[in-house]
Design a protein around this motif. Structure first.
Motif, mmCIF file in Angstrom:
data_model
loop_
_atom_site.group_PDB
_atom_site.id
_atom_site.type_symbol
_atom_site.label_atom_id
_atom_site.label_comp_id
_atom_site.label_asym_id
_atom_site.label_seq_id
_atom_site.Cartn_x
_atom_site.Cartn_y
_atom_site.Cartn_z
ATOM 1 N N CYS A 1 0.732 -1.185 0.204
ATOM 2 C CA CYS A 1 0.024 0.005 -0.033
ATOM 3 C C CYS A 1 0.929 1.439 0.395
ATOM 4 N N GLY A 2 1.961 1.156 0.759
ATOM 5 C CA GLY A 2 2.628 2.302 0.584
ATOM 6 C C GLY A 2 3.216 2.704 1.354
ATOM 7 N N SER A 3 3.874 3.795 2.007
ATOM 8 C CA SER A 3 4.103 4.717 2.875
ATOM 9 C C SER A 3 2.671 5.304 3.894
ATOM 10 N N GLY A 4 2.768 5.779 5.016
ATOM 11 C CA GLY A 4 2.266 6.417 6.413
ATOM 12 C C GLY A 4 0.707 5.486 5.690
ATOM 13 N N CYS B 1 -6.678 1.383 1.520
ATOM 14 C CA CYS B 1 -6.255 1.080 0.374
ATOM 15 C C CYS B 1 -6.118 -0.530 0.867
ATOM 16 N N VAL B 2 -6.689 -1.413 -0.013
ATOM 17 C CA VAL B 2 -6.832 -3.083 0.548
ATOM 18 C C VAL B 2 -5.788 -4.544 -0.822
ATOM 19 N N VAL B 3 -5.695 -4.953 0.040
ATOM 20 C CA VAL B 3 -4.564 -5.406 -0.463
ATOM 21 C C VAL B 3 -5.235 -7.104 -0.139
ATOM 22 N N THR B 4 -5.017 -8.217 -0.839
ATOM 23 C CA THR B 4 -5.126 -9.495 -0.937
ATOM 24 C C THR B 4 -4.046 -11.033 -0.538
ATOM 25 N N ARG C 1 -13.142 0.318 -7.212
ATOM 26 C CA ARG C 1 -11.388 -0.332 -7.237
ATOM 27 C C ARG C 1 -11.557 -1.476 -7.148
ATOM 28 N N THR C 2 -11.355 -2.468 -8.147
ATOM 29 C CA THR C 2 -11.273 -3.642 -7.571
ATOM 30 C C THR C 2 -9.621 -3.719 -8.907
ATOM 31 N N ASP C 3 -9.148 -5.187 -8.229
ATOM 32 C CA ASP C 3 -8.350 -6.167 -8.942
ATOM 33 C C ASP C 3 -8.137 -7.261 -8.740
ATOM 34 N N LYS C 4 -8.222 -7.761 -10.130
ATOM 35 C CA LYS C 4 -8.669 -8.990 -9.882
ATOM 36 C C LYS C 4 -7.251 -10.207 -11.012
ATOM 37 N N GLY C 5 -7.073 -11.326 -10.912
ATOM 38 C CA GLY C 5 -6.053 -11.888 -11.190
ATOM 39 C C GLY C 5 -5.439 -12.919 -10.870
ATOM 40 N N GLY C 6 -4.912 -13.710 -12.031
ATOM 41 C CA GLY C 6 -3.953 -14.916 -11.263
ATOM 42 C C GLY C 6 -2.553 -14.662 -11.132
ATOM 43 N N PHE C 7 -3.168 -13.804 -9.874
ATOM 44 C CA PHE C 7 -1.469 -13.231 -9.176
ATOM 45 C C PHE C 7 -0.081 -14.047 -8.658
ATOM 46 N N GLY C 8 0.252 -14.122 -8.348
ATOM 47 C CA GLY C 8 1.743 -14.474 -7.711
ATOM 48 C C GLY C 8 1.406 -14.676 -6.182
ATOM 49 N N TYR D 1 0.082 -10.934 -4.859
ATOM 50 C CA TYR D 1 -1.083 -10.658 -4.152
ATOM 51 C C TYR D 1 -2.060 -9.993 -5.095
ATOM 52 N N ALA D 2 -3.020 -9.125 -4.499
ATOM 53 C CA ALA D 2 -4.168 -8.368 -5.077
ATOM 54 C C ALA D 2 -4.159 -7.256 -4.800
ATOM 55 N N GLY D 3 -3.848 -6.208 -5.976
ATOM 56 C CA GLY D 3 -4.061 -5.193 -5.406
ATOM 57 C C GLY D 3 -2.584 -4.200 -5.746
ATOM 58 N N PRO D 4 -2.303 -3.434 -4.598
ATOM 59 C CA PRO D 4 -3.918 -2.049 -3.767
ATOM 60 C C PRO D 4 -4.225 -1.604 -4.829
ATOM 61 N N VAL D 5 -5.974 -1.652 -4.405
ATOM 62 C CA VAL D 5 -6.973 -0.042 -4.961
ATOM 63 C C VAL D 5 -6.751 0.343 -3.316
ATOM 64 N N LYS D 6 -6.821 1.580 -3.699
ATOM 65 C CA LYS D 6 -7.194 2.733 -2.747
ATOM 66 C C LYS D 6 -8.342 3.659 -3.275
ATOM 67 N N VAL D 7 -9.125 4.343 -2.581
ATOM 68 C CA VAL D 7 -10.139 5.010 -2.605
ATOM 69 C C VAL D 7 -9.703 6.216 -1.284
#
Length: 149
Positions: free
Chosen positions: A41-44, A79-82, A109-116, A118-124
């Motif tokens: 997600c990043g700093s802070g 921020c959301v991350v899986t 906001r969505t991030d979806k896929g066959g990632f090795g 994690y999915a994300g980050p999605v932020k609002v």
């Protein structure tokens, strides 16, 4: 003299046994996930809540959904991350992270896929958010959704 030879001989046998056991090594383990929620997600950003997504057959953790919050002004940023667990890191099973303003459902906001890893980050940026994530385990979608303010 015999006691000294016996002691030296015992020490050599013990050293040889230790060397042999060290060279055999431990059994291989699954690769760990090198990523962290704050690193993605990043700093802070600080962790607000998380939810494990567990296997239906073994109850083992397959992934964990995290929601993090950053206070930079009057309105916080979320921020959301899986993150996949060590047991599933590197596989191509689909993971998803999603977030939306709780007061504006059109801002999803969505991030979806066959990632090795994690999915994300999605932020609002919002006062409260609806957040969640999924892990696809064959014909089952393991999912979790919640509210954070």
């Amino acid at each position: 003299m015999k006691k000294v030879k016996a002691a030296v001989s015992s020490a050599l046998v013990a050293t040889a046994a230790l060397t042999a056991s060290l060279s055999i090594g431990a059994p291989a383990q699954a690769a760990s996930n090198p990523y962290t929620p704050t690193g993605v997600c990043g700093s802070g950003y600080r962790n607000v809540a998380s939810q494990s997504l567990r296997s239906l057959s073994t109850n083992g953790v397959l992934a964990t959904v995290y929601v993090l919050k950053k206070l930079t002004s009057d309105t916080p940023s979320f921020c959301v991350v899986t993150l996949k667990s060590s047991a599933t890191t590197g596989n191509s099973n689909t993971v998803m992270a999603t977030i939306k303003d709780a007061q504006d459902s059109s801002d999803t906001r969505t991030d979806k896929g066959g990632f090795g890893y994690y999915a994300g980050p999605v932020k609002v940026t919002a006062v409260c958010v609806r957040w969640g994530g999924e892990y696809n385990q064959g014909s089952y979608n393991l999912s979790y959704y919640d509210l954070a303010c």
